[in-house]
Design a protein around this motif. Structure first.
Motif, mmCIF file in Angstrom:
data_model
loop_
_atom_site.group_PDB
_atom_site.id
_atom_site.type_symbol
_atom_site.label_atom_id
_atom_site.label_comp_id
_atom_site.label_asym_id
_atom_site.label_seq_id
_atom_site.Cartn_x
_atom_site.Cartn_y
_atom_site.Cartn_z
ATOM 1 N N MET A 117 -22.782 0.826 -4.321
ATOM 2 C CA MET A 117 -21.554 0.209 -3.864
ATOM 3 C C MET A 117 -21.018 1.022 -2.682
ATOM 4 S SD MET A 117 -18.162 -0.853 -6.083
ATOM 5 C CE MET A 117 -19.148 -1.470 -7.390
ATOM 6 N N PRO A 118 -20.560 0.366 -1.617
ATOM 7 C CA PRO A 118 -20.079 1.089 -0.434
ATOM 8 C C PRO A 118 -18.885 2.004 -0.734
ATOM 9 C CG PRO A 118 -20.362 -1.251 0.027
ATOM 10 C CD PRO A 118 -20.531 -1.078 -1.450
ATOM 11 N N ILE A 119 -18.877 3.154 -0.080
ATOM 12 C CA ILE A 119 -17.785 4.121 -0.206
ATOM 13 C C ILE A 119 -16.794 3.872 0.937
ATOM 14 C CG2 ILE A 119 -17.166 6.567 -0.278
ATOM 15 C CD1 ILE A 119 -19.020 5.650 -2.573
ATOM 16 N N HIS A 120 -15.503 3.845 0.591
ATOM 17 C CA HIS A 120 -14.437 3.627 1.564
ATOM 18 C C HIS A 120 -13.417 4.755 1.486
ATOM 19 C CE1 HIS A 120 -16.100 -0.420 1.089
ATOM 20 N NE2 HIS A 120 -15.540 -0.731 2.229
ATOM 21 N N ILE A 121 -12.781 4.991 2.605
ATOM 22 C CA ILE A 121 -11.683 5.940 2.683
ATOM 23 C C ILE A 121 -10.460 5.135 3.102
ATOM 24 C CG2 ILE A 121 -10.740 7.963 3.857
ATOM 25 C CD1 ILE A 121 -14.510 7.342 3.587
ATOM 26 N N ALA A 122 -9.446 5.119 2.255
ATOM 27 C CA ALA A 122 -8.214 4.378 2.534
ATOM 28 C C ALA A 122 -7.127 5.383 2.881
ATOM 29 C CB ALA A 122 -7.804 3.542 1.323
ATOM 30 N N LEU A 123 -6.480 5.150 4.011
ATOM 31 C CA LEU A 123 -5.441 6.047 4.513
ATOM 32 C C LEU A 123 -4.111 5.305 4.524
ATOM 33 C CD1 LEU A 123 -7.597 7.293 7.509
ATOM 34 C CD2 LEU A 123 -7.263 8.475 5.328
ATOM 35 N N LEU A 124 -3.183 5.745 3.688
ATOM 36 C CA LEU A 124 -1.870 5.122 3.613
ATOM 37 C C LEU A 124 -0.966 5.791 4.643
ATOM 38 C CD1 LEU A 124 -3.304 4.567 0.889
ATOM 39 C CD2 LEU A 124 -1.061 4.604 -0.169
ATOM 40 N N ARG A 125 -0.241 4.972 5.380
ATOM 41 C CA ARG A 125 0.619 5.539 6.412
ATOM 42 C C ARG A 125 2.040 5.713 5.902
ATOM 43 N NH1 ARG A 125 2.915 2.500 11.161
ATOM 44 N NH2 ARG A 125 4.243 2.016 9.443
ATOM 45 N N GLY A 126 2.578 6.899 6.120
ATOM 46 C CA GLY A 126 3.999 7.139 5.911
ATOM 47 C C GLY A 126 4.469 7.260 4.478
ATOM 48 N N ILE A 127 3.587 7.641 3.558
ATOM 49 C CA ILE A 127 4.094 7.851 2.198
ATOM 50 C C ILE A 127 4.269 9.347 1.948
ATOM 51 C CG2 ILE A 127 3.034 5.737 1.327
ATOM 52 C CD1 ILE A 127 1.199 7.674 -0.337
ATOM 53 N N ASN A 128 5.240 9.646 1.082
ATOM 54 C CA ASN A 128 5.542 11.016 0.678
ATOM 55 C C ASN A 128 5.851 11.927 1.859
ATOM 56 O OD1 ASN A 128 5.094 10.103 -1.902
ATOM 57 N ND2 ASN A 128 3.042 10.947 -2.050
ATOM 58 N N VAL A 129 6.453 11.348 2.895
ATOM 59 C CA VAL A 129 6.913 12.117 4.045
ATOM 60 C C VAL A 129 8.439 12.173 3.914
ATOM 61 C CG1 VAL A 129 7.048 12.249 6.555
ATOM 62 C CG2 VAL A 129 4.999 11.321 5.457
ATOM 63 N N GLY A 130 8.961 13.345 3.699
ATOM 64 C CA GLY A 130 10.393 13.463 3.454
ATOM 65 C C GLY A 130 10.751 12.806 2.128
ATOM 66 N N SER A 131 11.896 12.169 2.085
ATOM 67 C CA SER A 131 12.354 11.569 0.823
ATOM 68 C C SER A 131 12.053 10.076 0.738
ATOM 69 C CB SER A 131 13.865 11.804 0.682
ATOM 70 O OG SER A 131 14.544 11.173 1.750
ATOM 71 N N HIS A 132 11.347 9.524 1.711
ATOM 72 C CA HIS A 132 11.078 8.090 1.735
ATOM 73 C C HIS A 132 9.679 7.765 1.226
ATOM 74 C CE1 HIS A 132 14.748 8.112 3.803
ATOM 75 N NE2 HIS A 132 14.333 8.044 5.038
ATOM 76 N N ASN A 133 9.541 6.547 0.706
ATOM 77 C CA ASN A 133 8.229 6.020 0.298
ATOM 78 C C ASN A 133 7.468 6.977 -0.611
ATOM 79 O OD1 ASN A 133 8.798 3.770 1.845
ATOM 80 N ND2 ASN A 133 7.665 4.511 3.606
ATOM 81 N N ARG A 134 8.130 7.437 -1.643
ATOM 82 C CA ARG A 134 7.522 8.390 -2.572
ATOM 83 C C ARG A 134 6.602 7.670 -3.567
ATOM 84 N NH1 ARG A 134 7.728 13.128 -0.575
ATOM 85 N NH2 ARG A 134 7.317 13.957 -2.622
ATOM 86 N N ILE A 135 5.367 8.125 -3.638
ATOM 87 C CA ILE A 135 4.405 7.616 -4.620
ATOM 88 C C ILE A 135 3.643 8.826 -5.174
ATOM 89 C CG2 ILE A 135 2.399 6.167 -5.051
ATOM 90 C CD1 ILE A 135 3.174 4.480 -2.626
ATOM 91 N N PRO A 136 3.868 9.162 -6.437
ATOM 92 C CA PRO A 136 3.075 10.247 -7.029
ATOM 93 C C PRO A 136 1.596 9.863 -7.044
ATOM 94 C CG PRO A 136 5.003 9.743 -8.379
ATOM 95 C CD PRO A 136 4.876 8.647 -7.352
ATOM 96 N N MET A 137 0.740 10.811 -6.703
ATOM 97 C CA MET A 137 -0.688 10.513 -6.627
ATOM 98 C C MET A 137 -1.264 10.121 -7.990
ATOM 99 S SD MET A 137 -1.595 10.500 -3.466
ATOM 100 C CE MET A 137 0.005 9.732 -3.246
ATOM 101 N N ALA A 138 -0.749 10.690 -9.074
ATOM 102 C CA ALA A 138 -1.232 10.293 -10.402
ATOM 103 C C ALA A 138 -0.930 8.819 -10.647
ATOM 104 C CB ALA A 138 -0.598 11.159 -11.488
ATOM 105 N N ASP A 139 0.246 8.356 -10.223
ATOM 106 C CA ASP A 139 0.599 6.943 -10.376
ATOM 107 C C ASP A 139 -0.271 6.062 -9.486
ATOM 108 O OD1 ASP A 139 2.544 7.891 -12.077
ATOM 109 O OD2 ASP A 139 4.235 7.430 -10.758
ATOM 110 N N LEU A 140 -0.571 6.542 -8.279
ATOM 111 C CA LEU A 140 -1.443 5.789 -7.383
ATOM 112 C C LEU A 140 -2.848 5.678 -7.977
ATOM 113 C CD1 LEU A 140 -1.932 4.321 -4.702
ATOM 114 C CD2 LEU A 140 -2.358 6.563 -3.657
#
Length: 181
Positions: free
Chosen positions: A1-24
């Motif tokens: 199965m193909p391997i992909h790298i997904a890059l999320l923009r602008g999360i967990n920078v300062g106090s905005h768009n917080r997503i714990p990596m365990a939850d992700l």
């Protein structure tokens, strides 16, 4: 199965768009990506998927918005594409500090006129090289005060852009190779 790298923009920078990596990672498992791995807190995912890069980006954007209420663009590269990015390394001969050497991963080719306008500016001692859907940039005096870094934004380029330093970029390739092997 193909391997992909997904890059999320602008999360967990300062106090905005917080997503714990365990939850992700939990969300990724719910979506069926049992082997997904994350790197640092800024939204770097390595996983295997049958979807195309654009299809995977769309699925992840929708799932993240639905689960966390965070609207974040996602840029995806295949393992092979990331290997080409690392192999090119056009500023490796001058970029002595890996955290000050960045690659901006773009959702598409940038607007040629916008890129030409940026190229006419004098950013010395900073340098940049455009190659397809990536822009490599060397910020020897730091990124936070860099005028070049501000110019390499979505608004200026006309496409989604998310930057990773060289250390993160090469580590993501290492992780993709581990997942593949």
């Amino acid at each position: 199965m193909p391997i992909h790298i997904a890059l999320l923009r602008g999360i967990n920078v300062g106090s905005h768009n917080r997503i714990p990596m365990a939850d992700l990672r939990g969300l990724l498992a719910e979506l069926g990506y049992r082997n997904a791995r994350t790197l640092v807190q800024s939204g770097n995912i390595v996983l295997s998927a049958e979807l195309s890069p654009d299809g995977l980006a769309a699925e992840l954007e929708g799932a993240i918005a639905g689960k966390f209420g965070v609207q974040t663009p996602v840029v995806v590269r295949t393992r092979e594409e990331l290997a080409e990015v690392v192999a090119l390394d056009p500023l490796g001969d001058v970029a002595g500090e890996h955290k000050l050497y960045q690659v901006s991963f773009l959702s598409a080719e940038p607007d040629p006129e916008a890129l030409a306008k940026i190229a006419r500016e004098d950013f010395a001692p900073e340098r940049f090289v455009h190659a397809g859907r990536e822009i490599y940039a060397w910020h020897p005096d730091g990124i936070h005060s860099s005028r070049l870094a501000r110019m390499l934004s979505d608004k200026r380029l006309g496409v989604v852009a998310t930057a990773r330093n060289w250390k993160t970029t090469t580590k993501l390739l290492e992780m993709a190779d581990e997942l593949e092997g």
